[in-house]
Design a protein around this motif. Structure first.
Motif, PDB file in Angstrom:
ATOM      1  N   ASN A   1       1.730   6.916   5.931  1.00 35.50           N
ATOM      2  CA  ASN A   1       0.438   7.166   6.569  1.00 35.50           C
ATOM      3  C   ASN A   1       0.549   8.342   7.532  1.00 35.50           C
ATOM      4  O   ASN A   1       1.406   8.349   8.419  1.00 35.50           O
ATOM      5  CB  ASN A   1      -0.012   5.907   7.320  1.00 35.50           C
ATOM      6  N   PRO A   2      -0.307   9.374   7.387  1.00 32.60           N
ATOM      7  CA  PRO A   2      -0.207  10.554   8.257  1.00 32.60           C
ATOM      8  C   PRO A   2      -0.322  10.222   9.737  1.00 32.60           C
ATOM      9  O   PRO A   2       0.339  10.872  10.570  1.00 32.60           O
ATOM     10  CB  PRO A   2      -1.376  11.434   7.787  1.00 32.60           C
ATOM     11  N   TRP A   3      -1.150   9.235  10.095  1.00 36.70           N
ATOM     12  CA  TRP A   3      -1.308   8.874  11.499  1.00 36.70           C
ATOM     13  C   TRP A   3      -0.025   8.237  12.032  1.00 36.70           C
ATOM     14  O   TRP A   3       0.375   8.481  13.178  1.00 36.70           O
ATOM     15  CB  TRP A   3      -2.486   7.930  11.680  1.00 36.70           C
ATOM     16  N   LEU A   4       0.632   7.423  11.210  1.00 35.03           N
ATOM     17  CA  LEU A   4       1.906   6.810  11.616  1.00 35.03           C
ATOM     18  C   LEU A   4       2.972   7.880  11.812  1.00 35.03           C
ATOM     19  O   LEU A   4       3.676   7.902  12.830  1.00 35.03           O
ATOM     20  CB  LEU A   4       2.355   5.805  10.556  1.00 35.03           C
TER      21      LEU A   4
ATOM     22  N   GLY B   1       2.498  11.098  12.299  1.00 37.59           N
ATOM     23  CA  GLY B   1       2.123  11.944  13.429  1.00 37.59           C
ATOM     24  C   GLY B   1       2.444  11.278  14.760  1.00 37.59           C
ATOM     25  O   GLY B   1       2.910  11.933  15.701  1.00 37.59           O
ATOM     26  N   SER B   2       2.219   9.959  14.829  1.00 34.56           N
ATOM     27  CA  SER B   2       2.531   9.217  16.056  1.00 34.56           C
ATOM     28  C   SER B   2       4.029   9.223  16.340  1.00 34.56           C
ATOM     29  O   SER B   2       4.457   9.305  17.502  1.00 34.56           O
ATOM     30  CB  SER B   2       2.033   7.775  15.940  1.00 34.56           C
TER      31      SER B   2
ATOM     32  N   GLY C   1      -3.041  21.330   7.906  1.00 32.78           N
ATOM     33  CA  GLY C   1      -2.178  20.215   8.290  1.00 32.78           C
ATOM     34  C   GLY C   1      -0.728  20.644   8.403  1.00 32.78           C
ATOM     35  O   GLY C   1      -0.004  20.189   9.300  1.00 32.78           O
TER      36      GLY C   1
ATOM     37  N   SER D   1       1.505  20.332  11.824  1.00 33.61           N
ATOM     38  CA  SER D   1       2.778  19.599  11.834  1.00 33.61           C
ATOM     39  C   SER D   1       3.934  20.516  12.224  1.00 33.61           C
ATOM     40  O   SER D   1       4.900  20.067  12.855  1.00 33.61           O
ATOM     41  CB  SER D   1       3.037  18.961  10.463  1.00 33.61           C
TER      42      SER D   1
ATOM     43  N   SER E   1       1.671  14.104   1.136  1.00 34.56           N
ATOM     44  CA  SER E   1       0.221  14.246   1.043  1.00 34.56           C
ATOM     45  C   SER E   1      -0.214  14.887  -0.274  1.00 34.56           C
ATOM     46  O   SER E   1      -1.403  14.929  -0.580  1.00 34.56           O
ATOM     47  CB  SER E   1      -0.295  15.096   2.210  1.00 34.56           C
TER      48      SER E   1
ATOM     49  N   LEU F   1       5.756  14.196   5.954  1.00 31.11           N
ATOM     50  CA  LEU F   1       4.354  14.370   6.337  1.00 31.11           C
ATOM     51  C   LEU F   1       3.653  15.405   5.470  1.00 31.11           C
ATOM     52  O   LEU F   1       2.487  15.240   5.104  1.00 31.11           O
ATOM     53  CB  LEU F   1       4.270  14.781   7.805  1.00 31.11           C
TER      54      LEU F   1
END
Length: 271
Positions: A247-250, A252-253, A144, A148, A227, A223
């Motif tokens: 949130n990783p998806w947030l 990342g987005s 990850g 990133s 975690s 990020l």
């Protein structure tokens, strides 16, 4: 209608140029040496050397990447367009059956591929050498981290392309690229910290986390650190950054949005 074949041709040329001048190899070696040195000496300030844990290694690598990868990306891409203009080859390129969007995306894709290869090769080799000391959960965090790091490089490549389109010559483009690096890597966080100290900690308790998300370097840091519980407590992020925004998806987005926005501005200016 976007012609993917045109984008591939431009991207392949940019990538081959970086391979031919050994740029990818040089950056890969630098990343590998730094990663191994940090993995071994990362706990030297506590009076210990040797590999301790993947958390300590990633925490140290995050600090390195925030300074190094944005600078490399900006140097790599600041003359992508303005360099072609100064060499007199931009008019020739645009006289061919290729649109400005395809040219921009091709340049960006080729440079991104070169930087991604250097990042994966450098940190991936270090990861292989440490594989015997890393369990499957730690390996997940390390993968990850590498992903990133690639996204962070693409963000600053996008900013570099935007600078390259807007600048009138390479000298101004290089100056603007360095200014972008100083702004996001050094000045932005110092400004937030100063505001927080001057306000006695009362500076926008709800606003402060949102302001952190306006800096791609801070998004990258959060990020990777949020975690892992030990690092989150160690860095004090648990007290200033709400879990709802971690949130990783947030995150990342938001990194992807940071890639798209400068390219959109660059295309508007290029047209």
């Amino acid at each position: 209608m976007i012609e993917l074949a045109q984008i591939r041709v431009v991207a392949a040329k940019e990538f081959r140029d970086r391979i031919r001048n050994r740029w990818v190899i040089a950056v890969s070696v630098i990343f590998t040496l730094f990663a191994l040195a940090i993995a071994y000496f990362g706990a030297a300030q506590q009076g210990e050397v040797g590999f301790r844990s993947i958390e300590v290694t990633i925490a140290s690598l995050v600090s390195l990447v925030i300074y190094l990868i944005p600078l490399i990306a900006l140097i790599l891409g600041y003359d992508a367009i303005v360099g072609e203009r100064e060499r007199g080859s931009l008019d020739l390129l645009l006289s061919m059956p290729i649109t400005r969007l395809e040219l921009l995306l091709g340049k960006f894709s080729g440079l991104s591929a070169a930087l991604a290869c250097a990042t994966l090769a450098g940190f991936g080799l270090a990861g292989l050498l440490l594989a015997g000391r890393i369990d499957s959960g730690a390996l997940y965090h390390y993968l990850g981290f590498m992903l990133s790091a690639i996204l962070l490089g693409m963000v600053f490549l996008s900013l570099a392309v935007m600078v390259s389109v807007m600048a009138k010559d390479r000298a101004r483009a290089s100056g603007a690229a360095i200014a972008v690096w100083f702004l996001f890597v050094l000045v932005y966080d110092l400004g937030l910290l100063g505001a927080l100290v001057l306000s006695g900690g009362g500076f926008g308790e709800d606003l402060f986390p949102l302001l952190l998300l306006l800096n791609p370097a801070d998004i990258f840091r959060i990020l990777n650190i949020f975690s892992m519980e030990d690092l989150k407590v160690f860095y004090g992020l648990a007290t200033v950054f709400p879990a709802s925004l971690s949130n990783p998806w947030l995150l990342g987005s938001m990194m992807v949005a940071w890639i798209v926005m400068p390219l959109t501005v660059a295309l508007w200016r290029f047209k």
